[in-house]
Design an enzyme around this catalytic site. Structure first.
Site, PDB file in Angstrom:
ATOM      1  N   ASP A   1      31.717 -12.789  22.782  1.00  0.00           N
ATOM      2  CA  ASP A   1      32.336 -12.234  21.573  1.00  0.00           C
ATOM      3  C   ASP A   1      31.407 -12.435  20.383  1.00  0.00           C
ATOM      4  O   ASP A   1      30.582 -13.353  20.385  1.00  0.00           O
ATOM      5  CB  ASP A   1      33.652 -12.969  21.269  1.00  0.00           C
ATOM      6  CG  ASP A   1      34.807 -12.510  22.152  1.00  0.00           C
ATOM      7  OD1 ASP A   1      34.663 -11.495  22.857  1.00  0.00           O
ATOM      8  OD2 ASP A   1      35.856 -13.180  22.120  1.00  0.00           O
TER       9      ASP A   1
ATOM     10  N   ARG B   1      29.955  -4.207  23.664  1.00  0.00           N
ATOM     11  CA  ARG B   1      31.307  -3.851  23.213  1.00  0.00           C
ATOM     12  C   ARG B   1      31.191  -3.528  21.721  1.00  0.00           C
ATOM     13  O   ARG B   1      30.681  -4.340  20.955  1.00  0.00           O
ATOM     14  CB  ARG B   1      32.282  -5.023  23.402  1.00  0.00           C
ATOM     15  CG  ARG B   1      33.664  -4.720  22.816  1.00  0.00           C
ATOM     16  CD  ARG B   1      34.479  -5.979  22.558  1.00  0.00           C
ATOM     17  NE  ARG B   1      34.872  -6.663  23.760  1.00  0.00           N
ATOM     18  CZ  ARG B   1      35.052  -7.987  23.825  1.00  0.00           C
ATOM     19  NH1 ARG B   1      34.835  -8.753  22.763  1.00  0.00           N
ATOM     20  NH2 ARG B   1      35.432  -8.551  24.931  1.00  0.00           N
TER      21      ARG B   1
HETATM   22  P1  FDA Z   1      41.792  -0.086  12.739  1.00  0.00           P
HETATM   23  O1  FDA Z   1      41.903  -1.412  12.062  1.00  0.00           O
HETATM   24  O2  FDA Z   1      41.296   1.073  11.951  1.00  0.00           O
HETATM   25  O3  FDA Z   1      43.160   0.275  13.404  1.00  0.00           O
HETATM   26  C1  FDA Z   1      43.418   1.505  14.052  1.00  0.00           C
HETATM   27  C2  FDA Z   1      44.901   1.555  14.376  1.00  0.00           C
HETATM   28  O4  FDA Z   1      45.185   0.563  15.365  1.00  0.00           O
HETATM   29  C3  FDA Z   1      45.805   1.181  13.193  1.00  0.00           C
HETATM   30  O5  FDA Z   1      46.188   2.287  12.469  1.00  0.00           O
HETATM   31  C4  FDA Z   1      46.961   0.496  13.875  1.00  0.00           C
HETATM   32  O6  FDA Z   1      47.894   1.471  14.259  1.00  0.00           O
HETATM   33  C5  FDA Z   1      46.373  -0.137  15.105  1.00  0.00           C
HETATM   34  N1  FDA Z   1      46.081  -1.561  14.907  1.00  0.00           N
HETATM   35  C6  FDA Z   1      44.877  -2.119  14.657  1.00  0.00           C
HETATM   36  N2  FDA Z   1      44.969  -3.461  14.567  1.00  0.00           N
HETATM   37  C7  FDA Z   1      46.271  -3.741  14.768  1.00  0.00           C
HETATM   38  C8  FDA Z   1      47.003  -4.955  14.790  1.00  0.00           C
HETATM   39  N3  FDA Z   1      46.419  -6.151  14.607  1.00  0.00           N
HETATM   40  N4  FDA Z   1      48.343  -4.882  15.010  1.00  0.00           N
HETATM   41  C9  FDA Z   1      48.942  -3.703  15.213  1.00  0.00           C
HETATM   42  N5  FDA Z   1      48.289  -2.524  15.191  1.00  0.00           N
HETATM   43  C10 FDA Z   1      46.977  -2.540  14.967  1.00  0.00           C
HETATM   44  N6  FDA Z   1      36.181  -8.432  16.396  1.00  0.00           N
HETATM   45  C11 FDA Z   1      35.106  -9.219  16.175  1.00  0.00           C
HETATM   46  O7  FDA Z   1      34.707  -9.416  15.030  1.00  0.00           O
HETATM   47  N7  FDA Z   1      34.452  -9.789  17.241  1.00  0.00           N
HETATM   48  C12 FDA Z   1      34.830  -9.564  18.528  1.00  0.00           C
HETATM   49  O8  FDA Z   1      34.202 -10.080  19.458  1.00  0.00           O
HETATM   50  C13 FDA Z   1      35.955  -8.736  18.761  1.00  0.00           C
HETATM   51  N8  FDA Z   1      36.398  -8.477  20.022  1.00  0.00           N
HETATM   52  C14 FDA Z   1      37.371  -7.520  20.234  1.00  0.00           C
HETATM   53  C15 FDA Z   1      37.701  -7.135  21.520  1.00  0.00           C
HETATM   54  C16 FDA Z   1      38.587  -6.085  21.721  1.00  0.00           C
HETATM   55  C17 FDA Z   1      38.912  -5.659  23.107  1.00  0.00           C
HETATM   56  C18 FDA Z   1      39.176  -5.416  20.588  1.00  0.00           C
HETATM   57  C19 FDA Z   1      40.094  -4.241  20.770  1.00  0.00           C
HETATM   58  C20 FDA Z   1      38.887  -5.838  19.329  1.00  0.00           C
HETATM   59  C21 FDA Z   1      38.016  -6.903  19.116  1.00  0.00           C
HETATM   60  N9  FDA Z   1      37.709  -7.340  17.834  1.00  0.00           N
HETATM   61  C22 FDA Z   1      36.634  -8.171  17.651  1.00  0.00           C
HETATM   62  C23 FDA Z   1      38.590  -6.966  16.700  1.00  0.00           C
HETATM   63  C24 FDA Z   1      38.062  -5.754  15.944  1.00  0.00           C
HETATM   64  O9  FDA Z   1      36.927  -6.116  15.205  1.00  0.00           O
HETATM   65  C25 FDA Z   1      39.125  -5.173  14.987  1.00  0.00           C
HETATM   66  O10 FDA Z   1      39.440  -6.148  14.029  1.00  0.00           O
HETATM   67  C26 FDA Z   1      40.402  -4.715  15.656  1.00  0.00           C
HETATM   68  O11 FDA Z   1      40.131  -4.053  16.851  1.00  0.00           O
HETATM   69  C27 FDA Z   1      41.197  -3.741  14.740  1.00  0.00           C
HETATM   70  O12 FDA Z   1      40.441  -2.619  14.451  1.00  0.00           O
HETATM   71  P2  FDA Z   1      40.625  -1.191  15.172  1.00  0.00           P
HETATM   72  O13 FDA Z   1      39.326  -0.816  15.750  1.00  0.00           O
HETATM   73  O14 FDA Z   1      41.745  -1.202  16.100  1.00  0.00           O
HETATM   74  O15 FDA Z   1      40.814  -0.162  13.990  1.00  0.00           O
END
Ligand code: FDA
Length: 308
Positions: free
Chosen positions: A132, A182
């Site tokens: 990560d 990732r």
């Molecule tokens: P965005 O924040 O734009 O959200 C898109 C949509 O998804 C929103 O409109 C909402 O509907 C939904 N959503 C997003 N987050 C939500 C929540 N918490 N609760 C409910 N709904 C939500 N970060 C990092 O810094 N280091 C890492 O190693 C990782 N590893 C990692 C693994 C995996 C498998 C995932 C999916 C994510 C990570 N992350 C991470 C976290 C990542 O950086 C990010 O903070 C989250 O994925 C939220 O961003 P989105 O890409 O979903 O987009």
């Protein structure tokens, strides 16, 4: 960044708020939305259910920043146990880990030594391990350790955060080495000279980096890309680009346990694998606060329960 998210991320680093928020009973109920439980058994049960639904998993015991070699050894032992358990239970799954738990604050050599033990075991068991990405101060040592490990181990991957201004350069180096990446947006509190402050810029950069990692050169180099987001528009763009380029493998989607379940289901019905990242463990506070900060609507959900 939204000012509410900035305050929540600040609170995620505060011991006083940790004591206060962790003691509220309502917190537990909200945490359960994002985490199947505190024990490895809870994560395994959730993983079996997710596997039965046709998706794979990545197990992630929560916890960060150890400050002694003993603690780093203990964390290494816990990771080794998870690998054994994945194999014993025949899970369709891999493991995600944090270098700060393996002693990165004590030195690159400490974390690298522990990681190398874990990767050697993972290789004998045939399990992929993802490193990560943590806050920006850790990006250089994490990428350095990743490059070193790739000389010896193939089934290891790293994470790139699209909110970081530097990520475009990092991606170029990772493409050249045919890395397993990732791609995420990024979850830590970073200053504007290091990370884009505007969400639209973070999203645009995500698309740019994703496009780069599924282009012809990246594919020819053997780049394996995991598009890790709950952003439906980006998932659809990845699918379109992959189909235009005739990509059939080397791409998967990853999402967090309990988040955007409809998108998880829709993506799983598509042509690429979907992996669900399952966090579990007792040290859930900073992890939970980052999930709240990602979506201020979650805070509303939390406050509604608190009022109730
Ligand atoms: P965005 O924040 O734009 O959200 C898109 C949509 O998804 C929103 O409109 C909402 O509907 C939904 N959503 C997003 N987050 C939500 C929540 N918490 N609760 C409910 N709904 C939500 N970060 C990092 O810094 N280091 C890492 O190693 C990782 N590893 C990692 C693994 C995996 C498998 C995932 C999916 C994510 C990570 N992350 C991470 C976290 C990542 O950086 C990010 O903070 C989250 O994925 C939220 O961003 P989105 O890409 O979903 O987009």
């Amino acid at each position: 960044m939204n000012p509410i998210s900035a305050v929540i991320l600040k609170m995620s680093e505060s011991a006083t708020w940790q004591r206060r928020i962790s003691s509220w009973r309502v917190t537990r109920r909200v945490v359960e939305r994002f985490m199947p439980g505190e024990r490895l058994d809870d994560a395994v049960t959730a993983a079996q259910r997710i596997n039965a639904d046709g998706m794979s998993v990545s197990l992630n015991p929560v916890g960060e920043h150890v400050h002694s070699r003993d603690e780093a050894d203990e964390a290494t032992g816990a990771y080794l146990q998870i690998l054994q358990r994945i194999r014993e239970e025949q899970l369709d799954g891999n493991m995600s880990l944090k270098l700060s738990l393996l002693g990165l604050d004590l030195g690159v050599d400490v974390a690298a030594g522990n990681l190398s033990r874990i990767l050697a075991t993972a290789a004998t068991l045939g399990i992929f391990v993802r490193i990560d990405m943590e806050s920006s101060a850790y990006v250089d040592p994490t990428l350095e350790i990743y490059r070193d490990m790739r000389r010896e181990f193939d089934d290891v991957g790293v994470v790139i955060q699209s909110y970081l201004r530097r990520s475009e350069q990092d991606v170029e180096k990772l493409v050249a080495m045919g890395a397993a990446v990732r791609l995420v947006k990024g979850a830590y509190k970073e200053p504007p000279d290091i990370a884009f402050a505007d969400k639209a810029d973070v999203d645009r950069n995500f698309e740019r980096l994703m496009t780069r990692m599924i282009d012809e050169e990246a594919q020819a180099n053997g780049v394996r890309l995991a598009v890790a987001t709950h952003d439906r528009a980006l998932v659809e763009k990845a699918l379109t680009q992959a189909s235009q380029r005739g990509i059939e493998q080397g791409l998967e989607f990853q999402m967090l346990y309990g988040i955007a379940r409809d998108l998880q289901r829709d993506a799983a019905a598509g042509p690429f694998p979907v992996r669900i990242y399952i966090s579990y463990g007792e040290a859930w506070y900073p992890w939970f606060m980052r999930r709240l900060a990602e979506r201020p609507a979650n805070l509303g959900f939390f406050l509604k329960h608190l009022a109730g």
